[in-house]
Design an enzyme around this catalytic site. Structure first.
Site, PDB file in Angstrom:
ATOM      1  N   LYS A   1       1.494  -1.428 -11.292  1.00  0.00           N
ATOM      2  CA  LYS A   1       0.047  -1.639 -11.133  1.00  0.00           C
ATOM      3  C   LYS A   1      -0.811  -0.574 -11.827  1.00  0.00           C
ATOM      4  CE  LYS A   1       0.155  -4.396  -6.873  1.00  0.00           C
ATOM      5  NZ  LYS A   1      -0.481  -5.648  -7.226  1.00  0.00           N
TER       6      LYS A   1
ATOM      7  N   TYR B   1       5.950  -6.510   1.645  1.00  0.00           N
ATOM      8  CA  TYR B   1       5.814  -7.359   0.453  1.00  0.00           C
ATOM      9  C   TYR B   1       6.361  -6.577  -0.737  1.00  0.00           C
ATOM     10  CZ  TYR B   1       4.102  -9.973  -3.483  1.00  0.00           C
ATOM     11  OH  TYR B   1       4.053 -10.678  -4.659  1.00  0.00           O
TER      12      TYR B   1
ATOM     13  N   ASP C   1       8.824   1.660  -2.273  1.00  0.00           N
ATOM     14  CA  ASP C   1       8.074   0.783  -3.172  1.00  0.00           C
ATOM     15  C   ASP C   1       6.615   1.237  -3.158  1.00  0.00           C
ATOM     16  OD1 ASP C   1       6.622  -1.190  -4.390  1.00  0.00           O
ATOM     17  OD2 ASP C   1       7.641  -2.870  -3.426  1.00  0.00           O
TER      18      ASP C   1
ATOM     19  N   TYR D   1      -0.480 -18.449  -7.093  1.00  0.00           N
ATOM     20  CA  TYR D   1      -0.441 -19.149  -5.799  1.00  0.00           C
ATOM     21  C   TYR D   1      -1.395 -20.340  -5.803  1.00  0.00           C
ATOM     22  CZ  TYR D   1       1.323 -14.471  -5.130  1.00  0.00           C
ATOM     23  OH  TYR D   1       2.011 -13.294  -5.298  1.00  0.00           O
TER      24      TYR D   1
HETATM   25  C1  LIG Z   1       4.330  -3.209  -2.792  1.00  0.00           C
HETATM   26  C2  LIG Z   1       4.472  -4.185  -3.935  1.00  0.00           C
HETATM   27  N1  LIG Z   1       5.669  -4.364  -4.508  1.00  0.00           N
HETATM   28  C3  LIG Z   1       5.849  -5.209  -5.534  1.00  0.00           C
HETATM   29  C4  LIG Z   1       4.792  -5.955  -6.027  1.00  0.00           C
HETATM   30  C5  LIG Z   1       5.017  -6.901  -7.170  1.00  0.00           C
HETATM   31  O1  LIG Z   1       4.400  -6.409  -8.330  1.00  0.00           O
HETATM   32  P1  LIG Z   1       4.015  -7.399  -9.518  1.00  0.00           P
HETATM   33  O2  LIG Z   1       2.946  -8.297  -8.997  1.00  0.00           O
HETATM   34  O3  LIG Z   1       3.552  -6.478 -10.611  1.00  0.00           O
HETATM   35  O4  LIG Z   1       5.249  -8.142  -9.880  1.00  0.00           O
HETATM   36  C6  LIG Z   1       3.536  -5.820  -5.449  1.00  0.00           C
HETATM   37  C7  LIG Z   1       2.405  -6.631  -5.916  1.00  0.00           C
HETATM   38  O5  LIG Z   1       1.388  -6.794  -5.266  1.00  0.00           O
HETATM   39  C8  LIG Z   1       3.359  -4.914  -4.368  1.00  0.00           C
HETATM   40  O6  LIG Z   1       2.172  -4.759  -3.759  1.00  0.00           O
END
Ligand SMILES: Cc1ncc(COP(=O)(O)O)c(C=O)c1O
Length: 423
Positions: free
Chosen positions: A267, A138, A238, A15
């Site tokens: 993560k 997100y 997610d 970003y």
């Molecule tokens: C809930 C969620 N989904 C998807 C992602 C995307 O993961 P990445 O940054 O490994 O592509 C993130 C990243 O912060 C996240 O917090």
């Protein structure tokens, strides 16, 4: 030319733009929960590398597992080939999630893409092609994932024309014990109206992370599960941010005692060592793919099931389940609860909230985040606030005094702005 000049001129950061006036901190090495900078200073890490380094940095047994794997087989393609690491990691993931099958991929965003493709293929013969997501959600930065992120508070204004149009439901109300009936009523009405075209619903369980650091009532997930069952929708959880203990349960959906049809994790799966994420499905969904027109799931990245990442993930998960992680996360939660309450005395502070290893101060204004970050940096703490949200997500191995220092420094920064003006 100096290193930082080269960085400024040719290296993209998240970003950011080239030649940015924001100078990054220049890290030389890491150990435990400390970042050691090139200029000789040390920062306590309040970010755990964006929720991933749950055991702290340079854990000896993860490093040992990585070295061993490096000497044996750093990578092998996964098309038509398998290896013990992929099988062992998948078995571990099935055990700890209660899901039935595992797709190992590159990053969180990619696992969300794979989840969308899986749900679409599963629903293909019913012609169900859109998704319902939630405001403040997100899910990542790739196009499919972006199309599910909060439409106002995200990148829709920049890439909008190119994004798939999905449906957004109001976010669950803030608060672990809040009354959810109104938002569930609205959610139900949205589904009743559009269910014939909806393939699935995606939600971050219990904590909406990067879209707002919003903690909500797990009962919301139970209701969503029931409505998805009623209307034949694929439910995707997610857990890329919340997974692996961050909320005090191994996976946040355990708070609601429900299971998704598809789960995305990433993560902390590789403890901040390597990039890897995963999409998991139930047997019902896997069977649906086999019975679909293509008969196979059409995704297969070059670095799928990378053996080195698998080795690190296996060791990290083994470490986690053999450690007293629930107690550690509970102790962290208690420290956050006690220390964050001091922020409520400040006029600039709107509210505070915390769960597990996540602690958040929400300000009334978003104009201080850079100043607060600088103050923390100058006082030995690394955080990366966004907008109004000044938060920390810490390794489960953090020392009590370091966590107290993180929170007190965040509060100190706000106090300083309030009482002394500019930092
Ligand atoms: C809930 C969620 N989904 C998807 C992602 C995307 O993961 P990445 O940054 O490994 O592509 C993130 C990243 O912060 C996240 O917090």
């Amino acid at each position: 030319m100096q290193w930082l000049d080269i960085d400024k001129n040719i290296v993209w950061h998240p970003y950011s733009c080239l030649s940015s006036s924001d100078e990054p901190i220049f890290v030389k090495s890491t150990k435990g929960t400390n970042l050691y900078l090139e200029d000789g200073s040390v920062l306590i890490d309040g970010m755990s590398s964006w929720w991933s380094a749950i055991h702290g940095y340079n854990h000896p047994s993860i490093t040992k597992a990585a070295k061993k794997q490096l000497e044996n087989m750093p990578h092998i393609m996964f098309g038509g080939i398998t290896h013990k690491n992929a099988i062992k990691l998948s078995s571990l993931l099935v055990d700890i999630t209660g899901m039935d099958s595992v797709f190992l991929c590159d990053s969180g965003s990619v696992s969300v893409e794979v989840a969308l493709k899986t749900a679409l293929q599963y629903q293909q013969n019913k012609n169900k092609k859109t998704f319902v997501s939630f405001e403040y959600g997100y899910h990542g930065d790739t196009f499919g994932a972006m199309s599910l992120c909060d439409p106002t508070n995200s990148m829709h204004s920049i890439y909008g024309e190119f994004l798939t149009k999905n449906i957004f439901a109001p976010a669950p109300p803030l608060g672990f014990d809040s009354d959810i009936s109104d938002s569930i009523d609205i959610f139900r009405k949205i589904i009743q109206k559009h269910y014939q075209t909806i393939a699935g619903v995606i939600i971050e369980p219990v904590v909406q992370g990067a879209g707002g650091m919003r903690i909500y009532n797990p009962k919301f997930l139970k209701e969503v599960r029931q409505i998805c069952d009623e209307f034949d929708l694929v439910l995707i959880f997610d857990e890329i941010a919340t997974g692996f203990g961050h909320t005090g349960k191994m996976f946040a959906y355990e708070w609601a005692d429900v299971k998704p049809d598809i789960l995305t994790i990433g993560k902390a799966m590789t403890a901040g060592y390597m990039t890897m994420a995963s999409m998991l499905t139930t047997t019902k969904i896997a069977k649906g793919i086999k019975d679909s027109q293509a008969g196979v799931l059409m995704h297969g990245p070059t670095f799928m099931a990378n053996p080195l990442s698998c080795a690190v993930a296996i060791k990290s998960i083994e470490l986690l389940i053999s450690s007293p992680w629930q107690k550690r996360v509970k102790d962290i939660e208690d420290i956050f609860t006690k220390e964050l309450s001091n922020a409520l005395k400040l006029t600039l502070v709107k509210t505070v909230r915390n769960i597990g290893a996540i602690g958040v101060i929400e300000l009334k204004s978003d104009k201080y985040s850079k100043q607060i970050q600088n103050y923390c940096k100058n006082h030995g703490v690394w955080i990366r606030p966004f907008g109004k949200l000044i938060y920390a997500i810490v390794a489960y191995t953090i020392k009590k005094k370091d966590l107290v220092k993180i929170v007190q420094t965040m509060i100190g920064a706000i106090w300083h702005i309030e009482n002394k003006g500019d930092i």
